[in-house]
Design an enzyme around this catalytic site. Structure first.
Site, PDB file in Angstrom:
ATOM      1  N   HIS A  45     -11.585  -2.265   3.461  1.00  0.00           N
ATOM      2  CA  HIS A  45     -11.404  -2.025   4.902  1.00  0.00           C
ATOM      3  C   HIS A  45     -11.986  -0.682   5.346  1.00  0.00           C
ATOM      4  O   HIS A  45     -11.805  -0.304   6.493  1.00  0.00           O
ATOM      5  CB  HIS A  45      -9.909  -2.052   5.217  1.00  0.00           C
ATOM      6  CG  HIS A  45      -9.181  -0.938   4.527  1.00  0.00           C
ATOM      7  ND1 HIS A  45      -9.033  -0.892   3.155  1.00  0.00           N
ATOM      8  CD2 HIS A  45      -8.624   0.195   4.990  1.00  0.00           C
ATOM      9  CE1 HIS A  45      -8.405   0.227   2.825  1.00  0.00           C
ATOM     10  NE2 HIS A  45      -8.129   0.903   3.916  1.00  0.00           N
ATOM     11  N   ASP A  46     -12.639   0.017   4.435  1.00  0.00           N
ATOM     12  CA  ASP A  46     -13.102   1.369   4.765  1.00  0.00           C
ATOM     13  C   ASP A  46     -14.606   1.481   4.927  1.00  0.00           C
ATOM     14  O   ASP A  46     -15.150   2.597   4.864  1.00  0.00           O
ATOM     15  CB  ASP A  46     -12.655   2.363   3.678  1.00  0.00           C
ATOM     16  CG  ASP A  46     -11.213   2.780   3.855  1.00  0.00           C
ATOM     17  OD1 ASP A  46     -10.699   2.674   4.986  1.00  0.00           O
ATOM     18  OD2 ASP A  46     -10.593   3.197   2.862  1.00  0.00           O
TER      19      ASP A  46
ATOM     20  N   ASP B 174       0.859  -1.178   0.000  1.00  0.00           N
ATOM     21  CA  ASP B 174       0.000   0.000   0.000  1.00  0.00           C
ATOM     22  C   ASP B 174       0.902   1.237   0.000  1.00  0.00           C
ATOM     23  O   ASP B 174       1.737   1.391   0.894  1.00  0.00           O
ATOM     24  CB  ASP B 174      -0.877  -0.029   1.269  1.00  0.00           C
ATOM     25  CG  ASP B 174      -2.248   0.535   1.032  1.00  0.00           C
ATOM     26  OD1 ASP B 174      -2.316   1.654   0.492  1.00  0.00           O
ATOM     27  OD2 ASP B 174      -3.233  -0.129   1.389  1.00  0.00           O
TER      28      ASP B 174
ATOM     29  N   ASP C 266      -2.815   4.972  -2.237  1.00  0.00           N
ATOM     30  CA  ASP C 266      -3.770   5.581  -1.316  1.00  0.00           C
ATOM     31  C   ASP C 266      -4.039   7.051  -1.651  1.00  0.00           C
ATOM     32  O   ASP C 266      -3.105   7.805  -1.954  1.00  0.00           O
ATOM     33  CB  ASP C 266      -3.162   5.499   0.097  1.00  0.00           C
ATOM     34  CG  ASP C 266      -4.127   5.885   1.191  1.00  0.00           C
ATOM     35  OD1 ASP C 266      -5.063   5.118   1.427  1.00  0.00           O
ATOM     36  OD2 ASP C 266      -3.938   6.954   1.803  1.00  0.00           O
TER      37      ASP C 266
ATOM     38  N   GLU D  66      -6.494   4.369  -5.543  1.00  0.00           N
ATOM     39  CA  GLU D  66      -7.739   4.762  -4.886  1.00  0.00           C
ATOM     40  C   GLU D  66      -8.011   6.201  -5.318  1.00  0.00           C
ATOM     41  O   GLU D  66      -7.322   7.123  -4.894  1.00  0.00           O
ATOM     42  CB  GLU D  66      -7.556   4.701  -3.369  1.00  0.00           C
ATOM     43  CG  GLU D  66      -8.818   5.065  -2.627  1.00  0.00           C
ATOM     44  CD  GLU D  66      -8.560   5.489  -1.189  1.00  0.00           C
ATOM     45  OE1 GLU D  66      -9.365   5.139  -0.335  1.00  0.00           O
ATOM     46  OE2 GLU D  66      -7.575   6.191  -0.923  1.00  0.00           O
TER      47      GLU D  66
HETATM   48  C1  NOJ Z   1      -7.730   5.618   2.344  1.00  0.00           C
HETATM   49  C2  NOJ Z   1      -7.542   4.393   3.173  1.00  0.00           C
HETATM   50  O1  NOJ Z   1      -8.184   3.319   2.539  1.00  0.00           O
HETATM   51  C3  NOJ Z   1      -8.097   4.689   4.545  1.00  0.00           C
HETATM   52  O2  NOJ Z   1      -8.166   3.547   5.353  1.00  0.00           O
HETATM   53  C4  NOJ Z   1      -7.259   5.764   5.177  1.00  0.00           C
HETATM   54  O3  NOJ Z   1      -7.846   6.163   6.390  1.00  0.00           O
HETATM   55  C5  NOJ Z   1      -7.117   6.983   4.267  1.00  0.00           C
HETATM   56  N1  NOJ Z   1      -6.935   6.665   2.885  1.00  0.00           N
HETATM   57  C6  NOJ Z   1      -5.945   7.829   4.706  1.00  0.00           C
HETATM   58  O4  NOJ Z   1      -4.742   7.206   4.392  1.00  0.00           O
END
Ligand code: NOJ
Length: 557
Positions: free
Chosen positions: A331-332, A99, A202, A259
């Protein structure tokens, strides 16, 4: 340069290391734990393992706050463990994705510590540090993702503030500074040299800030405005992204999946086209349906029609230029089955239907750990169960709005990021076999039924269905069709039914009866074979197909 797409027929599996498998009984998952389970993953037909961050971190945001990019956090193991994981993956023709979190680092990173020592010196320029305005106010009224201002006081300097799009422990790195970019590229190449296959990237849209830092119209009672306005006002992100690709990924033929939040339909070619910044990006159109009513009034129930239409739009747009990575969860947020299936109708059949509708679309499927078991949201009972920084903030917010504790827990729970972060269940022993000691995070209630071992022995389980999906996608007879085949929506206007055809050398139809009642579809010609069915019996008639509730059929037509 035309890039070789070695990754286009692969399947990704996302591992949340902290909750995957604990090999040393400290209640926290680790790299050795992943190595122990690598054959399980191979058997699931996945190729690319994406690990959420496992670098050194104070874990304010569960590792998305990195204090040393070159070190593995001791909770997870060592560099040697990572090297072994890379090696074990290679032996099995599997690939490791790390990541890449470079919009921000941790406030405990050496760079930030140095910046606090001397804000006007070399490392001060690694961040966005500004003087307070003459009235003591901060430079802009932008709201951070986790709530509150994006500006916090620079430790030791009451007259100065620094910028953080996320939590105050995640200061944004200043990409305008060429030295920062060089440092980042050096680190990326260092990891690629180690033999990883690429990165999940990310929050990448955040790296570019607007030229002018100014207030925007407030959109909440806090007088702040969404940080999305800042992103909309930032120009020319491509300048940095092209440079990053050229200086790093291109040299190693790396696979990248970014992302990218928000709607980038108009810029899709720049992101994933032949000369795009990345190999691919996640298709979040469906997941983002949850956010369309804005921060406060999050709309949570997504209908079958909304899901279908969002998928069809994305498929149409990606078909013009590049590859989507298809997801129903990560995971979000909540588990896909809870987000996309009506409450009360989440069952074996609907879980399989949703999984398959997503898996067979054009693009790269990405399975999130536990999805293959049909894991559901946690049933939170108390606020102490919220471990996530943004869940905690949302809970506190609900309390300050006058909700009692029970209701505040309920309100936070549904969209909680912790829903996907519970330990993986491997068997029906204590703590689901994840660890021999109490894990860092609540274990699901029903791990005695819903775990890898029990499901492996049950031919009707979600797990075995996911294995069958992988076998089918990899079957040499159909592979070309699933990988390169055109995506053609079918019966687009038929309510609560999602169907499409994948067409190349063969024609395969995927039908999901997206509701809890029967339906009928009439084919133009008899189907030639049923390739996958989430019910035991195949339809009686080869033209008039009677579908059972949430039935999923994959058939050659
Ligand atoms: C996206 C990630 O998926 C998330 O878990 C994180 O809190 C934020 N970016 C900040 O890095």
């Amino acid at each position: 340069m035309k890039r070789e797409k070695w990754w286009k027929d692969k399947v990704i599996y996302q591992i949340y290391p902290k909750s995957f498998n604990d090999s040393n009984d400290d209640g926290i998952g680790d790299l050795k734990g992943i190595i122990e389970k690598i054959d399980y993953l191979k058997g699931l037909g996945v190729d690319i393992l994406w690990l959420s961050p496992c670098f050194k971190s104070p874990f304010a945001d569960q590792g998305y706050d990195i204090s040393d990019y070159y070190e593995i956090d001791p909770q997870f193991g060592s560099i040697e463990d990572m090297e072994r994981l890379i090696e074990e993956a290679k032996k099995r023709d599997m690939y490791i994705l790390l990541d890449l979190v470079v919009n921000h680092c941790s406030d405990e990173h050496e760079w930030f510590k140095q910046a606090c020592e001397d804000p006007d010196g070399r490392y001060g320029k690694y961040f966005y540090i500004r003087d307070r305005l003459s009235d003591g106010k901060v430079p802009t009224n932008w709201r951070s993702y986790f709530g509150g201002s994006v500006w916090s006081e620079l430790p030791g300097h009451p007259d100065k503030v620094y910028f953080h799009a996320f939590h105050e422990k995640q200061p944004d790195l200043n990409w305008e500074n060429p030295e920062v970019r060089t440092e980042i590229y050096k680190m990326i190449c260092w990891w690629l040299e180690k033999g990883i296959a690429g990165f999940r990237i990310d929050a990448i849209r955040n790296i570019r800030k607007p030229k002018v830092f100014e207030n925007y119209t407030p959109d909440g009672e806090d007088g702040l405005c969404s940080i999305d306005r800042m992103i909309e006002n930032a120009q020319d992100i491509g300048e940095f992204l092209k440079e990053m690709r050229r200086e790093t990924f291109d040299k190693y033929d790396a696979f990248t999946v970014a992302e990218v939040s928000g709607d980038v339909t108009d810029e899709l070619d720049a992101y994933v086209g032949e000369n795009g910044y990345f190999s691919s990006i996640f298709d979040f159109r469906e997941i983002e349906l949850s956010f369309r009513d804005g921060e406060t009034g999050r709309k949570q129930d997504i209908t079958a029609e909304e899901y279908k239409q969002a998928c069809f739009i994305s498929q149409r747009e990606f078909a013009k230029c590049g590859t989507a990575v298809n997801v129903i969860e990560n995971h979000d947020g909540p588990r896909g089955v809870n987000r996309f299936i009506k409450e009360g109708e989440v069952c074996l059949e609907s879980k399989k239907m949703l999984g398959a509708l997503n898996y067979f679309m054009k693009g790269i499927p990405c399975i999130y750990q536990g999805q293959e078991l049909g894991m559901e949201n946690l049933k939170f009972k108390s606020p102490e169960e919220f471990k996530d920084i943004s869940d905690k903030f949302r809970f506190e917010n609900a309390i300050s709005q006058g909700y009692d504790e029970k209701r505040a827990v309920e309100l936070t729970a549904k969209m909680s990021r912790d829903n996907g972060r519970m330990p993986m269940a491997w068997n029906d022993s204590m703590y689901g076999g994840f660890s021999h000691v109490k894990p860092w995070m609540t274990v699901i209630d029903n791990y005695d039924e819903l775990n890898v071992q029990t499901e492996a022995e049950d031919s009707n389980s979600v797990l075995n269905f996911y294995k069958r999906m992988a076998e089918l996608r990899n079957n040499p007879v159909y592979k070309k069709c699933f990988i390169d085949g055109e995506f053609i929506p079918k019966w687009r206007l038929k309510q609560n039914l999602m169907a499409y055809i994948r067409k190349a050398n063969r024609e395969i139809m995927i039908i999901g009866n997206y509701k809890n009642s029967p339906d009928r579809v009439v084919l133009e010609a008899p189907y030639t074979a049923i390739l996958l069915n989430n019910y035991e019996d195949d339809p009686n008639d080869k033209i008039n197909i009677d579908l059972k509730p949430y039935q999923l059929l994959v058939m050659e037509v």
